[in-house]
Design a protein around this motif. Structure first.
Motif, PDB file in Angstrom:
ATOM      1  N   ILE A  71       0.905  -1.210   0.022  1.00 43.53           N
ATOM      2  CA  ILE A  71       0.101  -0.030   0.185  1.00 43.53           C
ATOM      3  C   ILE A  71       0.911   1.123  -0.026  1.00 43.53           C
ATOM      4  O   ILE A  71       1.810   1.546   1.040  1.00 43.53           O
ATOM      5  N   ALA A  72       0.837   1.948  -0.837  1.00 46.09           N
ATOM      6  CA  ALA A  72       1.551   3.444  -1.045  1.00 46.09           C
ATOM      7  C   ALA A  72       0.700   4.400  -0.503  1.00 46.09           C
ATOM      8  O   ALA A  72      -0.406   4.377  -0.206  1.00 46.09           O
ATOM      9  N   GLY A  73       1.899   5.161   0.063  1.00 46.73           N
ATOM     10  CA  GLY A  73       1.306   6.612   0.726  1.00 46.73           C
ATOM     11  C   GLY A  73       1.006   6.276   2.166  1.00 46.73           C
ATOM     12  O   GLY A  73       0.363   7.121   2.965  1.00 46.73           O
ATOM     13  N   VAL A  74       1.382   5.249   3.058  1.00 49.05           N
ATOM     14  CA  VAL A  74       1.156   5.108   4.269  1.00 49.05           C
ATOM     15  C   VAL A  74       2.426   4.554   4.884  1.00 49.05           C
ATOM     16  O   VAL A  74       3.328   4.111   4.366  1.00 49.05           O
ATOM     17  N   ASP A  75       2.245   4.868   6.115  1.00 51.58           N
ATOM     18  CA  ASP A  75       3.806   4.373   7.058  1.00 51.58           C
ATOM     19  C   ASP A  75       3.147   3.485   8.145  1.00 51.58           C
ATOM     20  O   ASP A  75       2.032   3.877   8.696  1.00 51.58           O
ATOM     21  N   VAL A  76       4.008   2.778   8.627  1.00 50.06           N
ATOM     22  CA  VAL A  76       3.536   1.808  10.092  1.00 50.06           C
ATOM     23  C   VAL A  76       4.626   2.137  10.965  1.00 50.06           C
ATOM     24  O   VAL A  76       5.866   2.117  10.702  1.00 50.06           O
ATOM     25  N   PHE A  77       3.898   2.718  12.250  1.00 50.75           N
ATOM     26  CA  PHE A  77       5.034   2.787  13.328  1.00 50.75           C
ATOM     27  C   PHE A  77       4.454   2.395  14.536  1.00 50.75           C
ATOM     28  O   PHE A  77       3.220   2.156  14.498  1.00 50.75           O
ATOM     29  N   HIS A  78       5.294   2.367  15.658  1.00 53.40           N
ATOM     30  CA  HIS A  78       4.817   1.665  16.685  1.00 53.40           C
ATOM     31  C   HIS A  78       4.550   2.819  17.943  1.00 53.40           C
ATOM     32  O   HIS A  78       5.376   3.500  18.186  1.00 53.40           O
ATOM     33  N   LYS A  79       3.321   2.687  18.246  1.00 51.73           N
ATOM     34  CA  LYS A  79       2.899   3.551  19.412  1.00 51.73           C
ATOM     35  C   LYS A  79       1.696   3.123  20.119  1.00 51.73           C
ATOM     36  O   LYS A  79       1.012   2.287  19.405  1.00 51.73           O
ATOM     37  N   TYR A  80       1.827   3.497  21.409  1.00 55.27           N
ATOM     38  CA  TYR A  80       0.795   2.844  22.194  1.00 55.27           C
ATOM     39  C   TYR A  80       0.607   1.433  22.577  1.00 55.27           C
ATOM     40  O   TYR A  80      -0.243   0.800  22.623  1.00 55.27           O
ATOM     41  N   GLY A  81       2.056   1.139  22.329  1.00 57.47           N
ATOM     42  CA  GLY A  81       2.220  -0.562  22.421  1.00 57.47           C
ATOM     43  C   GLY A  81       1.853  -1.215  21.377  1.00 57.47           C
ATOM     44  O   GLY A  81       1.728  -2.567  21.541  1.00 57.47           O
ATOM     45  N   ARG A  82       1.674  -0.610  20.320  1.00 60.58           N
ATOM     46  CA  ARG A  82       0.878  -1.399  19.046  1.00 60.58           C
ATOM     47  C   ARG A  82       1.301  -0.653  17.767  1.00 60.58           C
ATOM     48  O   ARG A  82       1.805   0.226  17.580  1.00 60.58           O
ATOM     49  N   ASP A  83       1.476  -1.478  16.615  1.00 56.52           N
ATOM     50  CA  ASP A  83       1.551  -0.931  15.295  1.00 56.52           C
ATOM     51  C   ASP A  83       0.341  -0.111  14.874  1.00 56.52           C
ATOM     52  O   ASP A  83      -0.790  -0.411  15.142  1.00 56.52           O
ATOM     53  N   ILE A  84       0.683   1.156  14.332  1.00 60.85           N
ATOM     54  CA  ILE A  84      -0.165   2.182  13.894  1.00 60.85           C
ATOM     55  C   ILE A  84       0.064   2.379  12.308  1.00 60.85           C
ATOM     56  O   ILE A  84       1.206   2.560  11.850  1.00 60.85           O
ATOM     57  N   ILE A  85      -1.090   2.385  11.489  1.00 56.24           N
ATOM     58  CA  ILE A  85      -1.170   2.951  10.152  1.00 56.24           C
ATOM     59  C   ILE A  85      -1.348   4.442  10.057  1.00 56.24           C
ATOM     60  O   ILE A  85      -2.281   4.862  10.788  1.00 56.24           O
ATOM     61  N   ARG A  86      -0.585   5.241   9.532  1.00 56.78           N
ATOM     62  CA  ARG A  86      -0.792   6.706   9.099  1.00 56.78           C
ATOM     63  C   ARG A  86      -0.252   7.026   7.680  1.00 56.78           C
ATOM     64  O   ARG A  86       0.456   6.372   7.115  1.00 56.78           O
ATOM     65  N   SER A  87      -1.008   8.211   7.352  1.00 58.52           N
ATOM     66  CA  SER A  87      -0.626   8.608   5.956  1.00 58.52           C
ATOM     67  C   SER A  87       0.817   8.922   6.002  1.00 58.52           C
ATOM     68  O   SER A  87       1.328   9.629   7.111  1.00 58.52           O
ATOM     69  N   GLU A  88       1.584   8.937   5.016  1.00 59.12           N
ATOM     70  CA  GLU A  88       2.916   9.426   4.915  1.00 59.12           C
ATOM     71  C   GLU A  88       2.749  11.032   5.038  1.00 59.12           C
ATOM     72  O   GLU A  88       1.940  11.662   4.564  1.00 59.12           O
TER      73      GLU A  88
END
Length: 100
Positions: A68-85
């Protein structure tokens, strides 16, 4: 290294985004076109540009795999989160996309 070297290195790094497309779409990649939110306003599902509807965990797996283009995955709140770039365009932020 003096301060000018730090400045030059940073400016070289920063200029990379001026010469490269920020959201490069590779062959086979989709983008998020719409989102579904729960009553609390949390995103719980995604609709892709091809019309596929993905639950949060499936979208997370595909984002991690680079599908999936245009999104990042990062770790926050103790879990992985999807956010837009982060690209400075508010209209394509996941929270601002159409609902489905």
């Amino acid at each position: 290294m003096d301060n000018r070297d730090f400045e030059k290195i940073y400016n070289d790094y920063k200029s990379q985004s001026d010469t490269e497309e920020l959201t490069e779409i590779k062959s086979g990649q989709e983008q998020i076109a719409a989102v579904r939110k729960n009553d609390d306003g949390d995103i719980i599902a995604f609709k892709t540009t091809s019309g596929r509807e993905l639950d949060y965990l499936s979208a997370l797996d595909e984002a991690k795999a680079g599908k999936i283009a245009g999104v990042d995955v990062f770790h926050k709140y103790g879990r992985d989160i999807i956010r837009s770039e982060p690209d400075g365009i508010k209209e394509n932020n996941l929270d601002n996309l159409d609902s489905f």
